[in-house]
Design an enzyme around this catalytic site. Structure first.
Site, PDB file in Angstrom:
ATOM      1  N   GLU A 140       0.832  -1.206   0.000  1.00 52.83           N
ATOM      2  CA  GLU A 140       0.000   0.000   0.000  1.00 52.83           C
ATOM      3  C   GLU A 140       0.864   1.253   0.000  1.00 52.83           C
ATOM      4  O   GLU A 140       1.805   1.359   0.799  1.00 52.83           O
ATOM      5  CB  GLU A 140      -0.898  -0.046   1.238  1.00 52.83           C
ATOM      6  CG  GLU A 140      -2.334   0.312   0.979  1.00 52.83           C
ATOM      7  CD  GLU A 140      -3.027  -0.601  -0.039  1.00 52.83           C
ATOM      8  OE1 GLU A 140      -3.064  -0.247  -1.235  1.00 52.83           O
ATOM      9  OE2 GLU A 140      -3.542  -1.647   0.388  1.00 52.83           O
TER      10      GLU A 140
ATOM     11  N   SER B  69     -11.479   1.228  -6.191  1.00 54.65           N
ATOM     12  CA  SER B  69     -11.105   1.748  -7.510  1.00 54.65           C
ATOM     13  C   SER B  69     -12.233   1.797  -8.525  1.00 54.65           C
ATOM     14  O   SER B  69     -12.063   1.387  -9.676  1.00 54.65           O
ATOM     15  CB  SER B  69      -9.937   0.954  -8.106  1.00 54.65           C
ATOM     16  OG  SER B  69      -8.831   1.136  -7.312  1.00 54.65           O
ATOM     17  N   SER B  70     -13.370   2.329  -8.109  1.00 57.39           N
ATOM     18  CA  SER B  70     -14.446   2.507  -9.083  1.00 57.39           C
ATOM     19  C   SER B  70     -14.019   3.521 -10.146  1.00 57.39           C
ATOM     20  O   SER B  70     -14.429   3.425 -11.300  1.00 57.39           O
ATOM     21  CB  SER B  70     -15.733   2.956  -8.407  1.00 57.39           C
ATOM     22  OG  SER B  70     -15.519   4.125  -7.670  1.00 57.39           O
ATOM     23  N   SER B  71     -13.150   4.457  -9.778  1.00 53.46           N
ATOM     24  CA  SER B  71     -12.745   5.465 -10.773  1.00 53.46           C
ATOM     25  C   SER B  71     -11.823   4.849 -11.833  1.00 53.46           C
ATOM     26  O   SER B  71     -11.995   5.114 -13.027  1.00 53.46           O
ATOM     27  CB  SER B  71     -12.098   6.683 -10.121  1.00 53.46           C
ATOM     28  OG  SER B  71     -11.079   6.300  -9.255  1.00 53.46           O
TER      29      SER B  71
ATOM     30  N   GLU C 276      -6.423  10.695 -14.619  1.00 51.98           N
ATOM     31  CA  GLU C 276      -6.719  10.932 -13.200  1.00 51.98           C
ATOM     32  C   GLU C 276      -5.775  12.003 -12.624  1.00 51.98           C
ATOM     33  O   GLU C 276      -6.200  12.898 -11.909  1.00 51.98           O
ATOM     34  CB  GLU C 276      -6.569   9.603 -12.444  1.00 51.98           C
ATOM     35  CG  GLU C 276      -6.915   9.690 -11.006  1.00 51.98           C
ATOM     36  CD  GLU C 276      -8.137   8.871 -10.617  1.00 51.98           C
ATOM     37  OE1 GLU C 276      -8.640   8.087 -11.434  1.00 51.98           O
ATOM     38  OE2 GLU C 276      -8.589   9.048  -9.480  1.00 51.98           O
TER      39      GLU C 276
ATOM     40  N   ASP D 143      -4.004   1.011  -9.636  1.00 45.23           N
ATOM     41  CA  ASP D 143      -5.427   0.732  -9.869  1.00 45.23           C
ATOM     42  C   ASP D 143      -5.721   0.557 -11.355  1.00 45.23           C
ATOM     43  O   ASP D 143      -6.439  -0.355 -11.765  1.00 45.23           O
ATOM     44  CB  ASP D 143      -6.295   1.873  -9.307  1.00 45.23           C
ATOM     45  CG  ASP D 143      -5.997   2.139  -7.847  1.00 45.23           C
ATOM     46  OD1 ASP D 143      -5.355   1.285  -7.206  1.00 45.23           O
ATOM     47  OD2 ASP D 143      -6.399   3.205  -7.352  1.00 45.23           O
TER      48      ASP D 143
ATOM     49  N   ALA E  16     -15.158   3.567  -1.691  1.00 42.69           N
ATOM     50  CA  ALA E  16     -14.852   2.491  -0.749  1.00 42.69           C
ATOM     51  C   ALA E  16     -13.424   1.985  -0.905  1.00 42.69           C
ATOM     52  O   ALA E  16     -13.016   1.026  -0.270  1.00 42.69           O
ATOM     53  CB  ALA E  16     -15.834   1.337  -0.942  1.00 42.69           C
ATOM     54  N   GLY E  17     -12.657   2.617  -1.771  1.00 38.82           N
ATOM     55  CA  GLY E  17     -11.267   2.202  -1.944  1.00 38.82           C
ATOM     56  C   GLY E  17     -11.117   0.968  -2.815  1.00 38.82           C
ATOM     57  O   GLY E  17     -10.120   0.257  -2.725  1.00 38.82           O
TER      58      GLY E  17
ATOM     59  N   THR F 128       2.958   2.032  -2.065  1.00 38.66           N
ATOM     60  CA  THR F 128       4.286   1.758  -2.616  1.00 38.66           C
ATOM     61  C   THR F 128       4.349   2.090  -4.110  1.00 38.66           C
ATOM     62  O   THR F 128       5.432   2.274  -4.655  1.00 38.66           O
ATOM     63  CB  THR F 128       4.642   0.265  -2.430  1.00 38.66           C
ATOM     64  OG1 THR F 128       3.488  -0.500  -2.759  1.00 38.66           O
ATOM     65  CG2 THR F 128       5.048  -0.023  -1.006  1.00 38.66           C
TER      66      THR F 128
HETATM   67  C1  GLA Z   1      -5.040   4.678  -4.235  1.00 35.08           C
HETATM   68  C2  GLA Z   1      -4.213   5.084  -5.447  1.00 35.08           C
HETATM   69  C3  GLA Z   1      -3.194   4.010  -5.800  1.00 35.08           C
HETATM   70  C4  GLA Z   1      -2.372   3.610  -4.576  1.00 35.08           C
HETATM   71  C5  GLA Z   1      -3.282   3.315  -3.387  1.00 35.08           C
HETATM   72  C6  GLA Z   1      -2.508   3.083  -2.117  1.00 35.08           C
HETATM   73  O1  GLA Z   1      -5.823   3.573  -4.548  1.00 35.08           O
HETATM   74  O2  GLA Z   1      -5.063   5.311  -6.551  1.00 35.08           O
HETATM   75  O3  GLA Z   1      -2.371   4.474  -6.835  1.00 35.08           O
HETATM   76  O4  GLA Z   1      -1.419   4.580  -4.270  1.00 35.08           O
HETATM   77  O5  GLA Z   1      -4.195   4.377  -3.146  1.00 35.08           O
HETATM   78  O6  GLA Z   1      -1.766   1.927  -2.197  1.00 35.08           O
END
Ligand code: GLA
Length: 397
Positions: A32, A138-140, A172, A184, A135-136, A34
């Site tokens: 994460e 990656s819907s975008s 983005e 993502d 929600a983290g 990274t």
């Molecule tokens: C978001 C970002 C990714 C990544 C994560 C953390 O999802 O879009 O590029 O940096 O946070 O790991």
């Protein structure tokens, strides 16, 4: 979902769609923050995705209808592409992708291209998705990849999956204004059925890592919508850049745990903490892959738990509810490990759980989490899926 989408298309635009472009959300197993440090990540594309029903137009207009927001938007590919009005921010992901393609000089193959004109063909599109928003997961990235896949199909563009990911990341970064790394978009583009991908975010080389047999990936939405994420995220990036500048390396990827220990006195307290997370997290990703290849799920779980602690204490991107959620799961017998996934500041946890223990884990989360936080968790049992692709509407009916 496909049926509803095709019906909605007919209703909205009075004709049948030519094809459906699809791209998945993702869960990151480990690694994460990274990616923007040129490091390693280990995500998988999941069975929650964005789908867009598409019909070609003969002009350069793009008409969009979001089924989920019940909103229409349109813009022209002719001339510079502006941002959408504030209430239609979802459209910026499409506009951003179109804008990058134009900057890159992509044009419709055939007449217009021969005349040297920049003439991407427009489209009518109905977009829907079941990737939970905010929600983290990656819907975008999923909407970006679905739409670049649509533009590619429509215009016969020669764009490799890696390039598609890089263009979407730029959309983005440059159009939407979020300085995300490449993870993502990369996994939404290149995900593989039943596999996670070990991605080297410097070389963009990747390796398929089979998902462990007998174990499930359980994602739990804390119900805390990711807040503050843009500013805090960009601040973390700046701190990492300061760390690598002081340590005299291109990126924190070039720093070993030993080197950091020796030189940590040169860094401010806070930058030292940020670097400590990144440097140890990179090592954890590589160790996780080694453990997965040996089938040592207990070791994988311990690395996931350590990742959560590091994100909580050193990188400071957790929130109390995510800590509670991770701890509840970590205590369940048969749960190898659990950690927050994605950028943090809300969103989801990911856990690796023996298949036989999934009901136990679900039960524990459903009873304990609301008691401790007053929030209702949403639980998704995820399977690794393939990346962005085109679906034939005839087969989806
Ligand atoms: C978001 C970002 C990714 C990544 C994560 C953390 O999802 O879009 O590029 O940096 O946070 O790991």
């Amino acid at each position: 979902m496909a049926n509803m989408l095709l019906e909605a298309f007919k209703k909205q635009f009075g004709a049948e769609a030519d094809f459906i472009a699809r791209a998945p959300g993702r869960v990151n197993l480990i690694g994460e923050h990274t990616d923007y440090n040129d490091g390693w990540v280990l995500p998988a594309a999941i069975d929650y995705d964005v789908r867009a029903a598409i019909r070609a137009r003969s002009d350069q207009t793009v008409r969009l209808y979001s089924l989920d927001f019940d909103q229409l938007d349109s813009f022209s590919l002719d001339g510079s592409i502006e941002h959408a009005e504030e209430s239609k921010s979802w459209s910026n992901y499409v506009r951003g992708v179109a804008s990058i393609l134009k900057q890159e000089g992509y044009a419709l193959k055939g007449m217009d291209a021969l005349k040297g004109m920049d003439a991407l063909k427009g489209m009518d599109a109905v977009i829907t998705g079941n990737v939970p928003k905010g929600a983290g997961l990656s819907s975008s990235a999923a909407i970006e990849l679905a739409m670049i896949t649509a533009f590619r199909q429509l215009n016969g563009l020669d764009i490799s999956p890696v390039k598609a990911a890089l263009y979407c990341q730029r959309a983005e970064n440059e159009f939407v204004g979020m300085r995300c790394g490449v993870m993502d978009q990369f996994i939404s583009s290149l995900g593989q059925e039943n596999h996670a991908l070990l991605i080297d975010c410097r070389s963009l080389e990747y390796q398929l890592v089979p998902m462990p047999a007998g174990a499930s990936i359980v994602v739990v939405n804390s119900g805390v919508r990711r807040g503050l994420v843009d500013s805090a995220y960009n601040e973390r990036r700046a701190q990492c850049e300061e760390g690598s500048r002081i340590l005299g390396v291109k990126a924190l990827r070039d720093v070993s745990v030993e080197m950091l220990e020796k030189r940590s006195s040169e860094l401010s307290e806070v930058v030292g903490r940020r670097c400590r997370h990144i440097v140890t997290e990179n090592q954890r990703v590589l160790d996780t892959v080694t453990a997965l290849n040996k089938g040592d799920l207990a070791a994988v779980g311990l690395l996931m738990n350590a990742s959560h602690r590091s994100l909580r204490d050193w990188y400071e991107v957790s929130v109390p509810q995510l800590d509670v959620l991770a701890e509840i799961q970590q205590r369940v017998k048969g749960c190898y490990g659990a950690r927050l996934t994605g950028a943090g500041f809300g969103g989801c946890t990911v856990a690796l759980v023996a298949q036989t223990a999934v009901p136990l884990l679900v039960e524990a989360v459903k009873t304990e989490y609301p008691q401790k936080t007053g929030l209702t968790p949403e639980i998704y049992i995820c399977h690794a899926k393939t990346g962005a692709n085109i679906l034939d509407p005839a087969l989806e009916n």
